[in-house]
Motif scaffolding. Structure first.
Motif, mmCIF file in Angstrom:
data_model
loop_
_atom_site.group_PDB
_atom_site.id
_atom_site.type_symbol
_atom_site.label_atom_id
_atom_site.label_comp_id
_atom_site.label_asym_id
_atom_site.label_seq_id
_atom_site.Cartn_x
_atom_site.Cartn_y
_atom_site.Cartn_z
ATOM 1 N N ALA A 273 0.836 -1.202 0.000
ATOM 2 C CA ALA A 273 0.000 0.000 0.000
ATOM 3 C C ALA A 273 0.870 1.251 0.000
ATOM 4 C CB ALA A 273 -0.938 -0.005 1.198
ATOM 5 N N SER A 274 1.941 1.239 0.769
ATOM 6 C CA SER A 274 2.849 2.388 0.807
ATOM 7 C C SER A 274 3.496 2.617 -0.558
ATOM 8 C CB SER A 274 3.923 2.198 1.875
ATOM 9 O OG SER A 274 3.359 2.268 3.155
ATOM 10 N N ALA A 275 3.942 1.536 -1.196
ATOM 11 C CA ALA A 275 4.572 1.656 -2.505
ATOM 12 C C ALA A 275 3.578 2.167 -3.545
ATOM 13 C CB ALA A 275 5.147 0.302 -2.941
ATOM 14 N N ALA A 276 2.354 1.634 -3.529
ATOM 15 C CA ALA A 276 1.329 2.061 -4.483
ATOM 16 C C ALA A 276 0.924 3.509 -4.234
ATOM 17 C CB ALA A 276 0.118 1.136 -4.398
ATOM 18 N N ALA A 277 0.777 3.899 -2.972
ATOM 19 C CA ALA A 277 0.399 5.277 -2.644
ATOM 20 C C ALA A 277 1.486 6.252 -3.079
ATOM 21 C CB ALA A 277 0.131 5.402 -1.149
ATOM 22 N N GLN A 278 2.738 5.864 -2.894
ATOM 23 C CA GLN A 278 3.848 6.727 -3.296
ATOM 24 C C GLN A 278 3.863 6.907 -4.814
ATOM 25 O OE1 GLN A 278 7.677 5.300 -2.017
ATOM 26 N NE2 GLN A 278 8.667 7.248 -2.425
ATOM 27 N N ALA A 279 3.646 5.836 -5.551
ATOM 28 C CA ALA A 279 3.617 5.919 -7.016
ATOM 29 C C ALA A 279 2.443 6.785 -7.479
ATOM 30 C CB ALA A 279 3.525 4.522 -7.624
ATOM 31 N N TYR A 280 1.291 6.625 -6.848
ATOM 32 C CA TYR A 280 0.114 7.416 -7.186
ATOM 33 C C TYR A 280 0.360 8.892 -6.889
ATOM 34 C CZ TYR A 280 -4.599 9.339 -6.738
ATOM 35 O OH TYR A 280 -5.722 10.127 -6.847
ATOM 36 N N ALA A 281 0.840 9.191 -5.691
ATOM 37 C CA ALA A 281 1.042 10.580 -5.271
ATOM 38 C C ALA A 281 2.070 11.296 -6.139
ATOM 39 C CB ALA A 281 1.457 10.629 -3.808
ATOM 40 N N ALA A 282 3.048 10.562 -6.653
ATOM 41 C CA ALA A 282 4.103 11.173 -7.473
ATOM 42 C C ALA A 282 3.560 11.783 -8.753
ATOM 43 C CB ALA A 282 5.172 10.134 -7.803
ATOM 44 N N GLU A 283 2.403 11.297 -9.224
ATOM 45 C CA GLU A 283 1.872 11.774 -10.503
ATOM 46 C C GLU A 283 0.497 12.406 -10.392
ATOM 47 O OE1 GLU A 283 2.524 9.197 -13.883
ATOM 48 O OE2 GLU A 283 3.708 7.882 -12.590
ATOM 49 N N THR A 284 0.021 12.632 -9.197
ATOM 50 C CA THR A 284 -1.315 13.192 -8.995
ATOM 51 C C THR A 284 -1.285 14.705 -9.164
ATOM 52 O OG1 THR A 284 -1.892 11.401 -7.515
ATOM 53 C CG2 THR A 284 -3.211 13.377 -7.339
ATOM 54 N N LYS A 285 -2.316 15.218 -9.814
ATOM 55 C CA LYS A 285 -2.455 16.661 -10.030
ATOM 56 C C LYS A 285 -3.761 17.123 -9.407
ATOM 57 C CE LYS A 285 1.123 16.687 -12.738
ATOM 58 N NZ LYS A 285 2.374 16.732 -12.111
ATOM 59 N N PRO A 286 -3.764 18.184 -8.646
ATOM 60 C CA PRO A 286 -2.620 18.841 -8.042
ATOM 61 C C PRO A 286 -1.946 17.916 -7.033
ATOM 62 C CG PRO A 286 -4.639 19.710 -7.100
ATOM 63 C CD PRO A 286 -5.030 18.764 -8.198
ATOM 64 N N PRO A 287 -0.733 18.244 -6.611
ATOM 65 C CA PRO A 287 -0.013 17.374 -5.668
ATOM 66 C C PRO A 287 -0.803 17.162 -4.380
ATOM 67 C CG PRO A 287 1.447 19.051 -6.564
ATOM 68 C CD PRO A 287 0.061 19.419 -7.000
ATOM 69 N N LEU A 288 -0.642 15.994 -3.793
ATOM 70 C CA LEU A 288 -1.332 15.670 -2.549
ATOM 71 C C LEU A 288 -0.598 16.241 -1.342
ATOM 72 C CD1 LEU A 288 -2.194 11.893 -3.072
ATOM 73 C CD2 LEU A 288 -3.657 13.876 -3.497
ATOM 74 N N THR A 289 -1.377 16.671 -0.358
ATOM 75 C CA THR A 289 -0.794 17.048 0.923
ATOM 76 C C THR A 289 -0.394 15.764 1.647
ATOM 77 O OG1 THR A 289 -2.903 16.920 2.087
ATOM 78 C CG2 THR A 289 -2.315 19.066 1.100
ATOM 79 N N GLU A 290 0.380 15.889 2.707
ATOM 80 C CA GLU A 290 0.761 14.706 3.482
ATOM 81 C C GLU A 290 -0.465 13.998 4.034
ATOM 82 O OE1 GLU A 290 3.916 15.080 6.346
ATOM 83 O OE2 GLU A 290 4.969 16.524 5.085
ATOM 84 N N GLU A 291 -1.452 14.763 4.475
ATOM 85 C CA GLU A 291 -2.683 14.180 5.010
ATOM 86 C C GLU A 291 -3.423 13.368 3.939
ATOM 87 O OE1 GLU A 291 -7.111 15.474 6.555
ATOM 88 O OE2 GLU A 291 -5.544 16.990 6.541
ATOM 89 N N LEU A 292 -3.531 13.925 2.738
ATOM 90 C CA LEU A 292 -4.209 13.204 1.657
ATOM 91 C C LEU A 292 -3.419 11.978 1.219
ATOM 92 C CD1 LEU A 292 -5.617 16.145 -0.479
ATOM 93 C CD2 LEU A 292 -6.866 14.626 1.075
ATOM 94 N N ALA A 293 -2.111 12.083 1.194
ATOM 95 C CA ALA A 293 -1.280 10.924 0.851
ATOM 96 C C ALA A 293 -1.477 9.810 1.876
ATOM 97 C CB ALA A 293 0.187 11.330 0.764
ATOM 98 N N ALA A 294 -1.615 10.170 3.146
ATOM 99 C CA ALA A 294 -1.877 9.170 4.189
ATOM 100 C C ALA A 294 -3.250 8.545 4.005
ATOM 101 C CB ALA A 294 -1.755 9.805 5.570
ATOM 102 N N ARG A 295 -4.241 9.340 3.604
ATOM 103 C CA ARG A 295 -5.579 8.794 3.347
ATOM 104 C C ARG A 295 -5.559 7.802 2.192
ATOM 105 N NH1 ARG A 295 -9.717 13.666 2.908
ATOM 106 N NH2 ARG A 295 -10.896 12.015 1.870
ATOM 107 N N VAL A 296 -4.809 8.137 1.143
ATOM 108 C CA VAL A 296 -4.684 7.218 0.003
ATOM 109 C C VAL A 296 -4.031 5.921 0.460
ATOM 110 C CG1 VAL A 296 -3.483 6.823 -2.182
ATOM 111 C CG2 VAL A 296 -4.654 8.973 -1.786
ATOM 112 N N ARG A 297 -2.941 6.021 1.201
ATOM 113 C CA ARG A 297 -2.240 4.828 1.684
ATOM 114 C C ARG A 297 -3.175 3.961 2.526
ATOM 115 N NH1 ARG A 297 1.476 7.251 4.209
ATOM 116 N NH2 ARG A 297 0.480 7.102 6.231
ATOM 117 N N ASP A 298 -3.941 4.570 3.418
ATOM 118 C CA ASP A 298 -4.879 3.810 4.256
ATOM 119 C C ASP A 298 -5.955 3.134 3.415
ATOM 120 O OD1 ASP A 298 -3.408 4.661 6.444
ATOM 121 O OD2 ASP A 298 -4.874 6.187 7.060
ATOM 122 N N ALA A 299 -6.471 3.847 2.409
ATOM 123 C CA ALA A 299 -7.501 3.270 1.537
ATOM 124 C C ALA A 299 -6.942 2.098 0.735
ATOM 125 C CB ALA A 299 -8.057 4.339 0.599
ATOM 126 N N LEU A 300 -5.707 2.244 0.258
ATOM 127 C CA LEU A 300 -5.093 1.166 -0.512
ATOM 128 C C LEU A 300 -4.798 -0.043 0.378
ATOM 129 C CD1 LEU A 300 -2.693 3.195 -2.825
ATOM 130 C CD2 LEU A 300 -4.921 2.199 -3.391
#
Length: 102
Positions: free
Chosen positions: A9-36
């Motif tokens: 989940a961490s690896a997938a969230a990091q790959a997703y966040a690297a290309e998301t527009k607009p960039p994710l905040t740390e809080e949103l990146a954590a939400r993505v990781r938790d959802a994944l």
């Protein structure tokens, strides 16, 4: 909570966040990781195609709920190495954009 699911989940969230527009905040990146991670821990078949479908469904739900970002989808996820590749979604051959689509 599975350590393997957490690592993937961490690896997938990091790959997703690297290309998301607009960039994710740390809080949103954590939400993505938790959802994944929750998607990876769902019971059912654990084949790679099923795992990718569940991850992409979680990303769809995250973006729909937030209604403010657009990011890639998971194309492949190697469970052994946690290597992730992504692909951009598109309409008419053009990448999707946040805030109103095309």
């Amino acid at each position: 909570m599975s350590m393997d699911a957490s690592r993937l989940a961490s690896a997938a969230a990091q790959a997703y966040a690297a290309e998301t527009k607009p960039p994710l905040t740390e809080e949103l990146a954590a939400r993505v990781r938790d959802a994944l991670q929750a998607a990876l821990e769902e019971t059912g078949t654990a084949g790679e195609a099923d795992r990718i479908d569940r991850l992409n469904a979680a990303l769809d739900a995250f973006e729909t709920d937030l209604d403010a970002v657009v990011g890639p989808r998971i194309a492949s996820l190697d469970a052994a190495s946690a290597a992730v590749t992504t692909r951009h979604r598109s309409e008419a051959g053009q990448p999707l954009r946040a805030f109103g689509g095309q």
